[in-house]
Write a protein that holds these residues in place. Structure first.
Motif: not given
Length: 456
Positions: A359-383
């Motif tokens: 997560l990177r916050v630039f200014d009051e207008d914009i933040a970015e979330l470039p990469i997200v991932a869930t551990r394979k054994s915990n996928q599909g559980k809504g984490y």
């Protein structure tokens, strides 16, 4: 494509260490694993020592004929990139001679200018160079790494450039080719001065990462700087406010998720005919800045890197040969891209990371979330939905208006339908890339946006 005839360096003395793990990867999938053995690769399935070409054929991709580009070391570097790095060490005191034989911008050959610092090549018009002085010539990507940033005249500024040129193979995505050069946001000019302090000196805001000419700041009555300030510098009060609030948030202990949030999560699992066996999970939201994280938090960052590598192929910087993923997580600098402002948002259960995002916050207008991932054994559980709710809560507390992320075509509907994102209009996208060039983008993806706080 680069003309490179030094792949043999990988298996020579001073190259890969003996028994180094090697993996053949295609479209994000690990096809075959082996280990460096003498001048070849010992296959883990049949224990036979094979050449890289034979190893590729053994992986079922004989027709590809690009073994050095698809066999990776354990740190995410292809054998081709490893060979390039070995060659650079060999020629450290000499200019780079193995330049690309096509223009970096238009991808065509012809009469090219060769950068004396990196492998890039350009047509004169594509490089925006009306005339070239005698002697060594550096492309704008390399020039940018010499810019002055904030703290002292000796500092090197990344400047929020997107000239990092990562190769993204995110679950089959095409390689990215970020060729947008940063510029002063007030005059849109790329020119700068690195000789002393003058109107053409570039300074970079330590929060939003936007670039400004000293003269443009003075002309627009934003700041009348007589010298480079010591410590952090912020272009506006909002950037200073956000930076201060982020420091406060990062100093807090991990936040235990509220009963209301967990009750909603369990109810949603039941509606989807899923259940969580342990009703007393010690689930916490953790926000870290890798560059300044305490030693006890380093293990969480290491777990995050592992989770990202489970979901994505290495994202390699073509100049340094280094993997972007650890650099983003730990807040390091790669070539012209500085990830010091990158944060890691994580959801942990019993001090074990189950899902995370950069997560990177630039200014009051914009933040970015470039990469997200869930551990394979915990996928599909809504984490991840829980994690994203926590991220939205943080950004809303900072009064950030929008969050953007790159989404592959096959994942776009998930982001739009389940998380409320929408496509960014082309004219708005162009404006965003001009005003905030540091935003991470990947070819084969679309930038999506979600409004968090209504504009006044």
């Amino acid at each position: 494509m680069m003309i490179f005839r030094n792949h043999g360096l990988v298996f020579q003395e001073g190259g890969l260490p003996e028994k180094a793990k090697l993996t053949y990867i295609v479209r994000g999938k690990k096809m075959l694993v082996g280990y460096k053995s003498g001048s070849g690769i010992s296959c883990s399935c049949c224990k036979t020592v094979l050449s890289p070409s034979q190893f590729e054929a053994h992986a079922g991709w004989a027709s590809r004929r690009k073994p050095y580009e698809h066999i990776y070391t354990s740190n995410g570097m292809s054998l081709h990139e490893y060979a390039v790095s070995l060659k650079k060490k060999e020629n450290r005191t000499r200019p780079v001679k193995n330049n690309n034989d096509v223009c970096r911008v238009c991808k065509k050959g012809g009469d090219l200018l060769l950068c004396d610092t990196c492998p890039r090549s350009f047509h004169r018009e594509c490089a925006r160079e009306p005339s070239i002085r005698r002697g060594k010539w550096q492309c704008k990507y390399c020039q940018r790494s010499l810019k002055v940033k904030g703290k002292s005249a000796d500092s090197l500024a990344a400047g929020g450039a997107t000239g990092n040129e990562p190769v993204a193979r995110r679950s089959g995505m095409k390689p990215v080719e970020n060729i947008v050069l940063g510029a002063c946001v007030l005059c849109s000019c790329h020119e700068f001065s690195k000789n002393g302090f003058n109107n053409q000196t570039v300074i970079v805001c330590d929060q939003c990462e936007k670039e400004y000419h000293i003269g443009c700041l003075r002309k627009h009555n934003m700041a009348d700087l007589k010298k480079l300030p010591k410590g952090d510098w912020f272009c506006r009060n909002d950037c200073k406010r956000i930076n201060s609030l982020l420091k406060n948030l990062l100093s807090l202990e991990p936040e235990t998720l509220s009963d209301d949030m967990l009750t909603f999560w369990r109810e949603r699992l039941r509606k989807n005919n899923k259940s969580e066996s342990d009703s007393n999970l010690d689930m916490k939201f953790v926000l870290l800045r890798g560059k300044s994280a305490a030693r006890k938090s380093k293990k969480l960052l290491a777990q995050t890197v592992k989770i990202f590598h489970e979901g994505f192929d290495p994202i390699i910087d073509s100049t340094s040969g280094r993997d972007f993923i650890p650099s983003m997580v730990y807040g390091r600098k790669i070539w012209s891209q500085d990830f010091a402002g990158m944060l890691c948002a994580m959801l942990t259960i019993d001090s074990k990371v189950v899902t995370a995002g950069t997560l990177r916050v630039f200014d009051e207008d914009i933040a970015e979330l470039p990469i997200v991932a869930t551990r394979k054994s915990n996928q599909g559980k809504g984490y991840f939905q829980l994690l994203f709710t926590c991220i939205e809560k943080v950004l809303s507390s900072l009064k950030i208006k929008n969050i953007v992320l790159p989404a592959a075509d096959d994942a776009r509907s998930m982001w739009t339908q389940r998380f409320g994102f929408e496509m960014i209009a082309p004219d708005q996208l162009n404006e965003l890339r001009q005003s905030c060039p540091a935003i991470m983008t990947f070819q084969g993806t679309s930038l999506l946006q979600k409004e968090l706080v209504k504009a006044a």
